[in-house]
Design an enzyme around this catalytic site. Sequence first.
Site, PDB file in Angstrom:
ATOM      1  N   GLY A 237       0.690  -1.361  -0.173  1.00 22.27           N
ATOM      2  CA  GLY A 237      -0.162   0.134  -0.091  1.00 22.27           C
ATOM      3  C   GLY A 237       0.995   1.310   0.092  1.00 22.27           C
ATOM      4  O   GLY A 237       1.993   1.426   0.276  1.00 22.27           O
ATOM      5  N   SER A 238       0.293   2.423  -0.720  1.00 21.43           N
ATOM      6  CA  SER A 238       0.783   3.595  -0.435  1.00 21.43           C
ATOM      7  C   SER A 238       0.652   4.112   1.075  1.00 21.43           C
ATOM      8  O   SER A 238      -0.052   3.657   1.753  1.00 21.43           O
ATOM      9  CB  SER A 238       0.171   4.660  -1.190  1.00 21.43           C
ATOM     10  OG  SER A 238       0.216   4.191  -2.679  1.00 21.43           O
ATOM     11  N   GLY A 239       1.470   5.458   1.131  1.00 18.08           N
ATOM     12  CA  GLY A 239       1.479   5.841   2.509  1.00 18.08           C
ATOM     13  C   GLY A 239       2.504   5.603   3.659  1.00 18.08           C
ATOM     14  O   GLY A 239       2.604   6.019   4.600  1.00 18.08           O
ATOM     15  N   HIS A 240       3.638   4.776   2.889  1.00 21.49           N
ATOM     16  CA  HIS A 240       4.525   4.314   3.651  1.00 21.49           C
ATOM     17  C   HIS A 240       5.856   4.827   2.980  1.00 21.49           C
ATOM     18  O   HIS A 240       6.957   4.394   3.331  1.00 21.49           O
ATOM     19  CB  HIS A 240       4.877   2.823   3.680  1.00 21.49           C
ATOM     20  CG  HIS A 240       3.634   2.075   4.271  1.00 21.49           C
ATOM     21  ND1 HIS A 240       3.045   2.443   5.515  1.00 21.49           N
ATOM     22  CD2 HIS A 240       2.727   1.220   3.695  1.00 21.49           C
ATOM     23  CE1 HIS A 240       2.016   1.601   5.744  1.00 21.49           C
ATOM     24  NE2 HIS A 240       1.787   1.079   4.734  1.00 21.49           N
TER      25      HIS A 240
ATOM     26  N   ASP B 171      -1.995  -8.365   0.713  1.00 17.15           N
ATOM     27  CA  ASP B 171      -1.100  -8.587  -0.096  1.00 17.15           C
ATOM     28  C   ASP B 171      -0.828 -10.151  -0.364  1.00 17.15           C
ATOM     29  O   ASP B 171      -0.554 -10.330  -1.676  1.00 17.15           O
ATOM     30  CB  ASP B 171       0.262  -7.970   0.508  1.00 17.15           C
ATOM     31  CG  ASP B 171       0.078  -6.377   0.866  1.00 17.15           C
ATOM     32  OD1 ASP B 171       0.191  -5.739  -0.163  1.00 17.15           O
ATOM     33  OD2 ASP B 171      -0.001  -6.181   1.996  1.00 17.15           O
TER      34      ASP B 171
ATOM     35  N   HIS C 187      -0.212   0.463  10.187  1.00 15.41           N
ATOM     36  CA  HIS C 187      -1.209   0.910   9.647  1.00 15.41           C
ATOM     37  C   HIS C 187      -2.265   1.022  10.783  1.00 15.41           C
ATOM     38  O   HIS C 187      -3.492   1.342  10.610  1.00 15.41           O
ATOM     39  CB  HIS C 187      -2.156  -0.373   8.916  1.00 15.41           C
ATOM     40  CG  HIS C 187      -1.270  -0.652   7.809  1.00 15.41           C
ATOM     41  ND1 HIS C 187      -0.591  -1.866   7.926  1.00 15.41           N
ATOM     42  CD2 HIS C 187      -1.004  -0.402   6.539  1.00 15.41           C
ATOM     43  CE1 HIS C 187       0.249  -2.169   6.851  1.00 15.41           C
ATOM     44  NE2 HIS C 187       0.082  -0.987   5.937  1.00 15.41           N
TER      45      HIS C 187
END
Length: 334
Positions: free
Chosen positions: A57-60, A113, A222
Amino acid sequence: MKTKKLINSGADAVDEMLQGVLSAHPNHLYAVDDMPRAIIAKNGPRKGKVGLVIGGGSGHEPTFLGFVGKGLADAAAIGNVFASPPPDPIIACAKAVDGGAGVLFMYGNYAGDVMNFDMAAEMLALDDIEARTVLTTDDVASAPPDQRHRRRGVAGNVFIFKAAGAACDLLYSFDDVERAARHANSRTYTMGVALSPCSLPQTLKPNFLIGEDEMEIGMGIHGEPGMAREPLKTANEVTDELMDSILREMKASRGDRVAVLVNSLGSTPMMELYIMMRRVKSRLDDAGLVVHTSLVGNYCTSLEMAGASVTVMHLDDDLQRLIDHPCDCAMFTR
């Protein structure tokens, strides 16, 4: 109360970020035609080399796309914020980096994932492309040692991906690349602490609540629950809690070498990270361990979450060689 972000639209944030990344790093990265979430290294893939595809995921950021480049990952499949990429960009990444020697998938151990990467591997098999998977499971807080296979993959990804990418770049066989990746994962340990929540671009609302004078030891990237919620302590006390768990499990001997990462979860500034690094070094010195390499900064974040994590990789000769191997990525060079 809504949070403030410099975005245009929550729904467009990931794709606009990727457009910005490609604009900033045209010598390192490109996207597969008609598949903007499949990000490929310009100088990484080549014939006879095992292809390394990472993703999540994005955001990391800079995880995952920042570690795409020669000597590290060949491609990254990018999902929505805190969400797995679907099979299509994973498949596009694998086909773009396939040099005929197989493709290794590496990503954190999260159910979404696992499902989507496994689905992609099954579909690639129909095209005679062999894809194998090594999950990262470095988060000490997320399961006991005898259930390491259940642990989450967090900031230790940086060292684990680095070792695997070097093995690929050195033209190890598929079996040896997989073996090196699993070995790197087995000797990497991370513990984190969260001080405040983050907020998703789509909601602009905190994704969990925590008191002004509280911290949570072991919280996931998360917002997954940690081991304990405690009153906020000093940097030395917090770092000691993290290091106690890591050193207890690592079982290193005096004179052993380690690689260290002190990582910001997003908004923790460099001043605080270096105060923590000072204490990490002191604890490692007391244990008789030699710091071979250290990284301090934003490497695996959780949007704007306040907090930090400490990762220690227990080196041996093979891992040291792989960690030291040169790489040239969009956001990381060695």
